[in-house]
Structure formats: C-alpha cells, structure tokens
Design a protein around this motif. Structure first.
Motif, PDB file in Angstrom:
ATOM      1  N   ARG A  41       0.826  -1.215   0.000  1.00  0.00           N
ATOM      2  CA  ARG A  41       0.000   0.000   0.000  1.00  0.00           C
ATOM      3  C   ARG A  41       0.859   1.264   0.000  1.00  0.00           C
ATOM      4  O   ARG A  41       0.552   2.228  -0.695  1.00  0.00           O
ATOM      5  CB  ARG A  41      -0.913   0.000   1.208  1.00  0.00           C
ATOM      6  N   THR A  42       1.897   1.266   0.808  1.00  0.00           N
ATOM      7  CA  THR A  42       2.707   2.481   0.953  1.00  0.00           C
ATOM      8  C   THR A  42       4.027   2.405   0.212  1.00  0.00           C
ATOM      9  O   THR A  42       4.637   3.433  -0.067  1.00  0.00           O
ATOM     10  CB  THR A  42       2.983   2.751   2.442  1.00  0.00           C
ATOM     11  N   HIS A  43       4.482   1.225  -0.070  1.00  0.00           N
ATOM     12  CA  HIS A  43       5.771   1.073  -0.748  1.00  0.00           C
ATOM     13  C   HIS A  43       5.808  -0.298  -1.425  1.00  0.00           C
ATOM     14  O   HIS A  43       4.860  -1.082  -1.327  1.00  0.00           O
ATOM     15  CB  HIS A  43       6.926   1.193   0.259  1.00  0.00           C
ATOM     16  N   SER A  44       6.900  -0.550  -2.105  1.00  0.00           N
ATOM     17  CA  SER A  44       7.124  -1.852  -2.744  1.00  0.00           C
ATOM     18  C   SER A  44       8.301  -2.552  -2.076  1.00  0.00           C
ATOM     19  O   SER A  44       9.152  -1.918  -1.441  1.00  0.00           O
ATOM     20  CB  SER A  44       7.398  -1.687  -4.244  1.00  0.00           C
ATOM     21  N   THR A  45       8.338  -3.856  -2.230  1.00  0.00           N
ATOM     22  CA  THR A  45       9.412  -4.659  -1.657  1.00  0.00           C
ATOM     23  C   THR A  45      10.026  -5.513  -2.754  1.00  0.00           C
ATOM     24  O   THR A  45       9.323  -6.138  -3.553  1.00  0.00           O
ATOM     25  CB  THR A  45       8.879  -5.566  -0.534  1.00  0.00           C
ATOM     26  N   LEU A  46      11.351  -5.519  -2.780  1.00  0.00           N
ATOM     27  CA  LEU A  46      12.075  -6.381  -3.703  1.00  0.00           C
ATOM     28  C   LEU A  46      12.519  -7.636  -2.969  1.00  0.00           C
ATOM     29  O   LEU A  46      13.139  -7.559  -1.901  1.00  0.00           O
ATOM     30  CB  LEU A  46      13.304  -5.665  -4.269  1.00  0.00           C
ATOM     31  N   GLU A  47      12.200  -8.785  -3.545  1.00  0.00           N
ATOM     32  CA  GLU A  47      12.600 -10.065  -2.977  1.00  0.00           C
ATOM     33  C   GLU A  47      13.568 -10.743  -3.940  1.00  0.00           C
ATOM     34  O   GLU A  47      13.217 -11.038  -5.089  1.00  0.00           O
ATOM     35  CB  GLU A  47      11.387 -10.952  -2.747  1.00  0.00           C
ATOM     36  N   ILE A  48      14.776 -10.981  -3.468  1.00  0.00           N
ATOM     37  CA  ILE A  48      15.819 -11.618  -4.261  1.00  0.00           C
ATOM     38  C   ILE A  48      16.033 -13.020  -3.706  1.00  0.00           C
ATOM     39  O   ILE A  48      16.454 -13.182  -2.557  1.00  0.00           O
ATOM     40  CB  ILE A  48      17.127 -10.817  -4.243  1.00  0.00           C
TER      41      ILE A  48
END
Length: 576
Positions: A41-48
């Motif tokens: 909702r407020t930001h994005s997350t990168l998953e590596i």
C-alpha cells in the motif's frame, strides 16, 4: 504470436509487459535466481531469491519503483526508468564485498532512461535510447558506445557482451563485444550480423550458453544431471523468438544452427509430470545448457510465469536440444531413420564445438595447463566416439535395406579406424560385397594418411629438438606398410606401441586390445578405458554392441591424423 509492428526494448529475464499493472512483478529470472517486486500500500518490496539455496533470500524496500533487474552471484543491478520523483536511476547492490559501502546509486539524464540491463563478473551494462553504457562493479563509468540503430536488449557473459538492435525495416541485428573485465571496457567486436528469426516473429530471449555447472544448478532435483563436459558450446550466443524457434551461433561467430523450431517440440516435452507438457504451448526460457533448455512451460496464451496473488515460483522444465532443424524437411527413409540422422547431426555438432574449445585452449585463449588440455582431448574423443556410434546405426540400417551408396557416404564420415572396421563387418554380414570392398579401400587410404601424418609429426618434433640443442636430429624414416595390413588389422609398423589402426576384426587383434586395456599402460596411444570385445562368431550386431560398450582409445588413436598434426604444430610453436 506473430507481429508486424516494431518490438519495444526489454530486459532479458524479466516478464516485462506481461506483468504490467500487477502487484507481483517478475523483474529477473536466470540461473542465479529471481528478483520479484511486491507492491504494498505504501511502498514496494524487492525479494531476491537464489537458486539451489546458494545464500539466504534478500528483501529490501523499494522506494523508487524498480522495473528492471539483472542478477549475478556477486550482486544485483536495478533500474527505475520512471521513478516517482527525480531522474532515472541505477542501483547496484553487492552481496559479498570486503568494503562496507559497496552499494551505489547513479542518476541518469531523462534522455538516457534505462531500457535493458546486463550484469557479469567485472562489469555492468545499461542500454539507453542513445547509447550503451558500461560501468565497473564499483560504479565507475568506464565506456560509452553511441548507437546507430534502435536498441532492443542486452545479454552478458564473462568477458562478453551481446547487443541486439532493430532497424526500421524490422531487421534484428546482433553484435558481440569482447569485454576487458579488469577495466570494464569494450575491446573489440567478436561477431555481428542479422539474427535468423522466424518470419514476422519477435525476439523473446537472448543469452549465452551456460556451463555444465550452471546447468546442473537449474535441473529439477528429481532428475539425475546429464553428463556434460562444459567444453562444448562454450561462449555460444542463443536467440529465441516468438515462434518458439531457438537458434545458436557457434563460438567462432561463423554459422547459426537450429536447436528446435516447433511449438510441438515444446508441447511434447515432459516438464513436471502428468500432462503438463501436452498442454504447454510456450517455453519461457530461463537458461540454455549443452543438452537442454531450462524454463517454464506456459499454457494457453500465457507468455510468462504468473505470480498472481504472490504465488510461489512455478517449477522449471527441461526441453532436450536434440533437434537440429533437419526434421522440418522430412525424410525419405521413415521416422526411425530420420531420428538417427538428427542424432548424428547433433553428435557432429558436439564434435565441432568441442574441437573449437580445444583449439581455444591450445591457442592460449584460456588458462593453459596439461590437465585442461587432457580434459579437452578426452572431451573431443568422447564426442567422436558418440558420433561414430550414431553413424554405425545408420550404416546398419542402410546395409539391411540394401542402400550401398548411402552406407558408404556414412562410412566416410566415421573418424576412427575401429569404426570403419565395424562398418566393414556390417557390410560383410549383410552380404554387401561391393560395399565391403569399397570400405576396405577407404580403410587402406586412411591408414596411409595416418602414417604420413605420424611421419610429419616426427619430423616436426625432431626439428624442434634440434633447434633447442643446436644439433641436427634425424627423424625415424617413414616405414612402408606390410602386406596384409588392410581393414582386417595389422601391426602399426612404427614402433611406438600404438593400438592397431585397422578394423580389429580378427580374434588376435581383439586379444591385443583386451590385453592393453587390462594392463592399463599409456605407451603411445594407450587404451584409457576398458574394451568390451566380442568373439567373431557372435556376428556383426554383437560387434556394434561391443563398440557401444566402450572400445575407446585416446584422441591420438586413429582417423584424426590431420587434427593431431595441427595440434602438435601449435604446441611446438608455443614451446619454441
């Protein structure tokens, strides 16, 4: 899957437009692992995530809206062409570094918004609308190449970088650069030209052939890894288009060949059990090894793996690369013979590729040492043996159907005198007297050529020894063949302990091979592996089975005189 409009630029390994507007987007998937963006909702997350559990997964907050990524074992290169605020930017995140602040971020002008990324050991590459930008792993801008055509995508490998552009007429053009990994600079152009894509098709994936170790990392754990040398097809550029056609350019940049070009070949691949392969219409490529292409089989009109709802990554599937493109032209001898022709053509391509790898090692293109040279020689010998096995099966089929001319043409492609001897026995077994006579003459000519080549090698060795010692050293004279040294086998006559160069068709020759294999000696061209030999009264079929079982001699055996002569010349020149 066919298009008429010009293709938009894309980054290899990412879902691209297929994931546009989705909460979970696949930015990169290659042999190292995946980079997935999860919109919150407020930001994005990168998953590596890393393949095979090589290291722990990494999750970082994404405040810039990254849409492009390239992943390697030492770090990840990320790009945000249109961030929420500010200019386009590049970010490099290091996974293992001796320095504390190894990560960096670079702002780019609006006219140089990133279109595609590529990452390899020693350099980072970014493709913009106007130029190709190279950076060091520490963020130092090292090289800029202005572009004369519309950029499309990039692919990187150790010391190599491939650039693909597209002209207004729809012609796809590739350029392979040699990269100085120490300074992250372009040094020279290795190859360039048009991509042989299907008519009206677009480019879906481009990359370099993976090594054997990299291929094993992507294999499904339920399957045993195939035996791959890692020497064949090294440095080959591959291209996969929207018509499911996969082509490969050899390491020399001289010729293309088709690995597969039919959607039915993809649909018929067994990729995870059940009828998953039967319903698949598209292979989303993750990487290509020596024996197979690794990717995700997509059903219906899907063109990329779906991560809807944050679902786990789909399983990888394998598509064997046994096709060579000749199946599209049919066969006049039935499906079984057509499969044999495909197998022979593929085996000969492996021979050529491994021979090119051997030449690269001997020329000093790779780290030169005796172990690597012996491994390369063994790899070429194994490939030649496999090609001869495929050819002998076709020879037997031709003899059985009374096609003597076809059988003789196939015999001429055999590389070993042992194989020619077995072909002679097959012709005799099927009562093809004229064919057997021509095979015998061919074996005699090969033997004479072998003796001349050995004499030339002795002369070169003697000249090299004389130049080092300052004395004149005479080479042993060229000995004439004794009477009876035909296809049925005789002594070499050169006194170097070689295995007999004839057909090994009598019991005495077989016992000689068996005694050498049991002794394990390496005099001259020794038998390095056990030789399973059948008696004469078993018949020609048993001899072919014995050959398949591993009557295997060194690369210096028979039928490869000219290549061994060139190899010896290169060795002597390098040591002089």
């Amino acid at each position: 899957f066919l298009h008429d409009e010009l293709q938009a630029a894309f980054s290899v390994g990412g879902a691209g437009a297929a994931d546009a507007g989705r909460r979970h987007r696949l930015l990169c998937w290659n042999r190292v692992g995946t980079v997935v963006s999860h919109a919150e909702r407020t930001h994005s997350t990168l998953e590596i995530s890393f393949a095979g559990g090589a290291r722990s997964d990494v999750r970082v907050k994404d405040h810039y809206g990254y849409t492009l990524a390239a992943l390697e074992s030492h770090g990840a290169l990320l790009a945000a062409p249109r961030p929420p605020s500010g200019a386009p930017l590049l970010t490099f995140r290091a996974f293992a570094s001796w320095a504390k602040n190894a990560d960096w971020t670079l702002r780019l002008p609006l006219e140089h918004a990133p279109l595609a990324l590529a990452l390899a050991a020693g350099f980072c590459a970014t493709l913009t609308p106007r130029a190709l930008l190279l950076l060091s792993p520490a963020g130092l801008r090292t090289d800029v190449l202005p572009l004369a055509a519309r950029p499309l995508t990039l692919a990187a490998a150790p010391a190599r970088l491939a650039l693909v552009t597209i002209a207004l007429g729809g012609t796809y053009t590739f350029t392979i650069f040699c990269v100085d990994s120490t300074h992250a600079e372009l040094t020279r152009v290795l190859a360039s030209g048009p991509l042989p894509l299907s008519p009206r098709a677009q480019l879906a994936w481009v990359g370099f052939r993976q090594s054997a170790q990299q291929s094993r990392q992507q294999r499904p754990t339920a399957e045993e890894p195939a035996q791959e040398s890692g020497l064949a097809f090294a440095g080959e550029l591959l291209a996969y288009d929207s018509a499911a056609r996969l082509v490969a350019l050899d390491a020399r940049g001289e010729r293309w060949r088709v690995l597969f070009e039919d959607l039915r070949a993809v649909a018929g691949a067994v990729g995870g059990g059940g009828n998953a392969g039967e319903k698949a219409r598209w292979l989303w490529v993750v990487g290509v090894g020596e024996e197979d292409a690794v990717g995700v089989l997509c059903r219906g009109r899907e063109r990329a793996p779906s991560l809807a709802g944050g679902a786990a990554r789909p399983l990888l599937s394998r598509v064997p690369l046994r096709g060579t493109g000749v199946s599209a032209f049919g066969s006049c001898n039935g499906g079984e013979v057509q499969a044999g022709e495909e197998a022979l053509l593929h085996a000969r391509e492996v021979v050529r590729a491994r021979a090119a790898a051997l030449e690269a090692i001997l020329a000093g293109g790779e780290a030169r040492d005796e172990l690597s040279e012996l491994d390369a020689l063994d790899a070429v010998a194994e490939a030649e043996l496999a090609a001869d096995k495929c050819a002998l099966r076709l020879v037997e089929e031709a003899c059985r159907t009374n096609r003597g001319a076809r059988a003789l043409e196939i015999v001429q492609r055999l590389t070993r005198a042992t194989s020619i001897g077995l072909a002679h026995k097959l012709a005799t077994h099927y009562k093809q007297a004229a064919l057997a006579d021509r095979i015998a003459r061919l074996a005699a000519a090969r033997r004479a050529q072998e003796l001349r080549a050995k004499h030339a090698i002795n002369m070169a060795s003697a000249a090299a020894a004389g130049s080092r010692s300052g004395k004149r050293v005479l080479a042993p004279p060229l000995q004439k063949r004794t009477r009876g040294s035909d296809v049925r086998g005789s002594s070499d006559g050169d006194g170097d302990g070689d295995r007999d160069g004839g057909g090994d068709c009598d019991v005495k020759a077989h016992e000689k091979v068996r005694s050498k294999a049991n002794s394990g000696g390496r005099g001259g061209n020794s038998v390095r592996r056990g030789a399973k030999v059948c008696d004469d009264d078993v018949g020609a079929d048993a001899d072919v089975r014995a050959f398949d079982g591993g009557a295997h001699e060194d690369i210096g055996g028979d039928g490869t005189a000219l290549s061994r002569l060139n190899t010896m010349k290169r060795r002597l020149a390098s040591k002089a």
